[in-house]
Scaffold this motif. Structure first.
Motif, PDB file in Angstrom:
ATOM      1  N   ASP A 179      35.388 -12.761 -14.764  1.00  0.00           N
ATOM      2  CA  ASP A 179      34.748 -12.420 -13.486  1.00  0.00           C
ATOM      3  C   ASP A 179      35.411 -11.198 -12.862  1.00  0.00           C
TER       4      ASP A 179
ATOM      5  N   HIS B 109      30.499 -15.095  -7.077  1.00  0.00           N
ATOM      6  CA  HIS B 109      31.383 -16.165  -6.591  1.00  0.00           C
ATOM      7  C   HIS B 109      31.555 -16.010  -5.073  1.00  0.00           C
TER       8      HIS B 109
ATOM      9  N   LEU C 167      40.915 -15.383  -3.309  1.00  0.00           N
ATOM     10  CA  LEU C 167      40.255 -16.431  -4.110  1.00  0.00           C
ATOM     11  C   LEU C 167      40.000 -15.973  -5.543  1.00  0.00           C
TER      12      LEU C 167
ATOM     13  N   GLY D 250      40.248 -15.297  -9.193  1.00  0.00           N
ATOM     14  CA  GLY D 250      41.077 -15.898 -10.235  1.00  0.00           C
ATOM     15  C   GLY D 250      41.499 -17.329  -9.935  1.00  0.00           C
ATOM     16  N   VAL D 251      41.162 -17.816  -8.746  1.00  0.00           N
ATOM     17  CA  VAL D 251      41.570 -19.159  -8.333  1.00  0.00           C
ATOM     18  C   VAL D 251      40.434 -20.148  -8.640  1.00  0.00           C
TER      19      VAL D 251
ATOM     20  N   ARG E  66      37.916 -23.593  -8.876  1.00  0.00           N
ATOM     21  CA  ARG E  66      36.902 -24.037  -7.915  1.00  0.00           C
ATOM     22  C   ARG E  66      37.476 -24.936  -6.817  1.00  0.00           C
TER      23      ARG E  66
ATOM     24  N   SER F  12      40.025 -23.133  -4.605  1.00  0.00           N
ATOM     25  CA  SER F  12      39.345 -22.191  -3.710  1.00  0.00           C
ATOM     26  C   SER F  12      38.769 -22.948  -2.515  1.00  0.00           C
TER      27      SER F  12
ATOM     28  N   LYS G  44      28.606 -25.396  -4.139  1.00  0.00           N
ATOM     29  CA  LYS G  44      28.973 -23.997  -4.410  1.00  0.00           C
ATOM     30  C   LYS G  44      28.559 -23.611  -5.827  1.00  0.00           C
TER      31      LYS G  44
ATOM     32  N   ALA H 139      39.407 -18.581 -15.473  1.00  0.00           N
ATOM     33  CA  ALA H 139      39.566 -19.866 -14.775  1.00  0.00           C
ATOM     34  C   ALA H 139      38.221 -20.554 -14.575  1.00  0.00           C
ATOM     35  N   SER H 140      37.139 -19.889 -14.997  1.00  0.00           N
ATOM     36  CA  SER H 140      35.796 -20.414 -14.705  1.00  0.00           C
ATOM     37  C   SER H 140      35.298 -21.393 -15.750  1.00  0.00           C
ATOM     38  N   LYS H 141      34.774 -22.520 -15.274  1.00  0.00           N
ATOM     39  CA  LYS H 141      34.143 -23.492 -16.165  1.00  0.00           C
ATOM     40  C   LYS H 141      32.785 -22.994 -16.647  1.00  0.00           C
ATOM     41  N   ASN H 142      32.301 -21.914 -16.050  1.00  0.00           N
ATOM     42  CA  ASN H 142      31.030 -21.321 -16.467  1.00  0.00           C
ATOM     43  C   ASN H 142      31.240 -20.159 -17.439  1.00  0.00           C
TER      44      ASN H 142
HETATM   45  C1  G6P Z   1      37.306 -17.242 -11.743  1.00  0.00           C
HETATM   46  C2  G6P Z   1      36.815 -16.533 -10.495  1.00  0.00           C
HETATM   47  C3  G6P Z   1      36.975 -17.409  -9.287  1.00  0.00           C
HETATM   48  C4  G6P Z   1      36.366 -18.786  -9.524  1.00  0.00           C
HETATM   49  C5  G6P Z   1      36.990 -19.435 -10.752  1.00  0.00           C
HETATM   50  C6  G6P Z   1      36.366 -20.798 -11.067  1.00  0.00           C
HETATM   51  O1  G6P Z   1      38.686 -17.283 -11.699  1.00  0.00           O
HETATM   52  O2  G6P Z   1      37.540 -15.337 -10.305  1.00  0.00           O
HETATM   53  O3  G6P Z   1      36.335 -16.781  -8.205  1.00  0.00           O
HETATM   54  O4  G6P Z   1      36.576 -19.625  -8.400  1.00  0.00           O
HETATM   55  O5  G6P Z   1      36.799 -18.589 -11.860  1.00  0.00           O
HETATM   56  O6  G6P Z   1      35.034 -20.608 -11.467  1.00  0.00           O
HETATM   57  P1  G6P Z   1      33.997 -21.776 -11.695  1.00  0.00           P
HETATM   58  O7  G6P Z   1      32.812 -21.080 -12.334  1.00  0.00           O
HETATM   59  O8  G6P Z   1      34.615 -22.790 -12.596  1.00  0.00           O
HETATM   60  O9  G6P Z   1      33.673 -22.354 -10.357  1.00  0.00           O
END
Ligand code: G6P
Ligand code: MG
Length: 222
Positions: free
Chosen positions: A10, A20, A43, A45-46, A48, A51, A77, A116-119
Motif C-alpha cells: 500500500d 485506506h 496509520l 503500515g499499521v 487494521r 489502526s 472499515k 500488513a494488509s490481509k487484502n
Molecule cells: C497496510 C496499510 C495500512 C492498513 C494495513 C492493514 O499496512 O498501510 O493502512 O491498515 O495494511 O490492512 P488491511 O487490508 O488488513 O485492513
C-alpha cells in the motif's frame, strides 16, 4: 548485489494508501472522530485493529467499547475499503514499479511482499503482479506488526536470504523502522519529513531505478 527485494504494497506498488485513508475517514465520521491526513500518516503500515485503536483514542468517549463492537467497526472499515478497491486494475500500478519488478527478477533477485494488509494477495491479483513474487507474507500469521521487524524477517527466512542481503522498500516510517530493525537496507518512497530514517529515499516510485538501488546498497555495505 543484494539477493532479495521485499516490497511493501500500500503506497509503494499501488496507491491503496489513499483508499485506506478514505475508508477510515468514512468510519471516523461514524464514531465522532476528526481525522485528517496528518494523523493518517501514523496509520500507514499499521494493521487494521491497531489502526482502529489509535482512531478511537482520538475520542475519549468512544475509546472504551466491547471487543465485539470494535470488530464490527473494523469489518465496516474493511467493507468500505473493498468497495473502494473493487475497480482496481493493472492501470493502478504506480509508475516505475513493474519495470523495477521485471529488472529485479531478470537480475536474479528474489522478490517478496511484506505487507500488513490481509487484502494484500487479493490486491496483487487485481494488479496482475502475483507472478513476480516468490513469497507473500501472510499478515494474519505475523504476531508483531510494523515497526517490529517480523514482517520483513519472515519474508527473508522464507526466501532463505540473510537479512543483510535484503532491500526493503516502504512508504511509511513504521515500515522503514521495521526494515532497519531487521538489519536490512531501507528504501523510502515519499517526502523527507515523513521518512527521516531511510537509507535511500526517493520522492516517488518513478524514481525507483534498479541500478540506483543497487549502487546505494553497495555504497552502504562498503
Ligand atoms: C497496510 C496499510 C495500512 C492498513 C494495513 C492493514 O499496512 O498501510 O493502512 O491498515 O495494511 O490492512 P488491511 O487490508 O488488513 O485492513
Ligand atoms: Mg505502505
Amino acid at each position: 548485489q543484494p539477493k532479495a527485494f521485499i516490497f511493501d504494497l500500500d503506497g509503494v506498488i499501488t496507491d491503496t494508501a489513499e483508499f485506506h485513508f478514505l475508508a477510515w475517514k468514512q468510519l471516523a465520521e461514524e464514531v465522532g472522530v476528526i481525522f485528517d491526513r496528518k494523523f493518517n500518516e501514523q496509520l500507514k503500515g499499521v494493521g487494521r485493529m491497531d489502526s482502529l485503536e489509535r482512531i478511537l483514542q482520538l475520542n475519549p468517549e468512544r475509546a472504551v467499547m466491547p471487543l465485539a463492537e470494535k470488530e464490527r467497526l473494523a469489518a465496516q472499515k474493511n467493507a468500505n475499503y473493498l468497495e473502494l478497491i473493487a475497480k482496481t486494475t493493472p492501470a493502478d500500478i504506480l509508475p516505475g514499479i513493474e519495470e523495477l519488478l521485471r529488472t529485479a527478477q531478470e537480475s536474479g533477485v528474489k522478490i517478496a511482499l511484506g505487507s500488513a494488509s490481509k487484502n494484500a494477495a487479493f490486491v496483487l491479483e487485481k494488479l496482475e503482479l502475483t507472478h513476480y513474487f516468490d513469497y507473500i507474507v501472510d499478515a494474519a500469521t505475523v504476531k508483531n506488526g510494523k515497526p517490529h521487524p517480523e514482517t520483513f524477517t519472515t519474508a527473508a527466512d522464507a526466501l532463505g536470504v540473510a537479512y543483510s542481503d535484503c532491500v526493503g522498500i516502504e512508504d511509511a516510517d513504521a515500515g522503514v523502522t521495521a526494515i532497519k530493525s531487521a538489519g536490512m537496507f531501507a528504501v523510502g518512497v515519499g517526502d523527507a519529513q515523513h521518512l527521516p530514517h531511510a537509507d535511500y529515499r526517493v520522492d516517488s516510485t518513478d524514481e525507483l531505478e534498479f541500478t540506483d538501488i543497487i549502487r546505494r546498497y553497495e555504497e552502504h555495505q562498503a
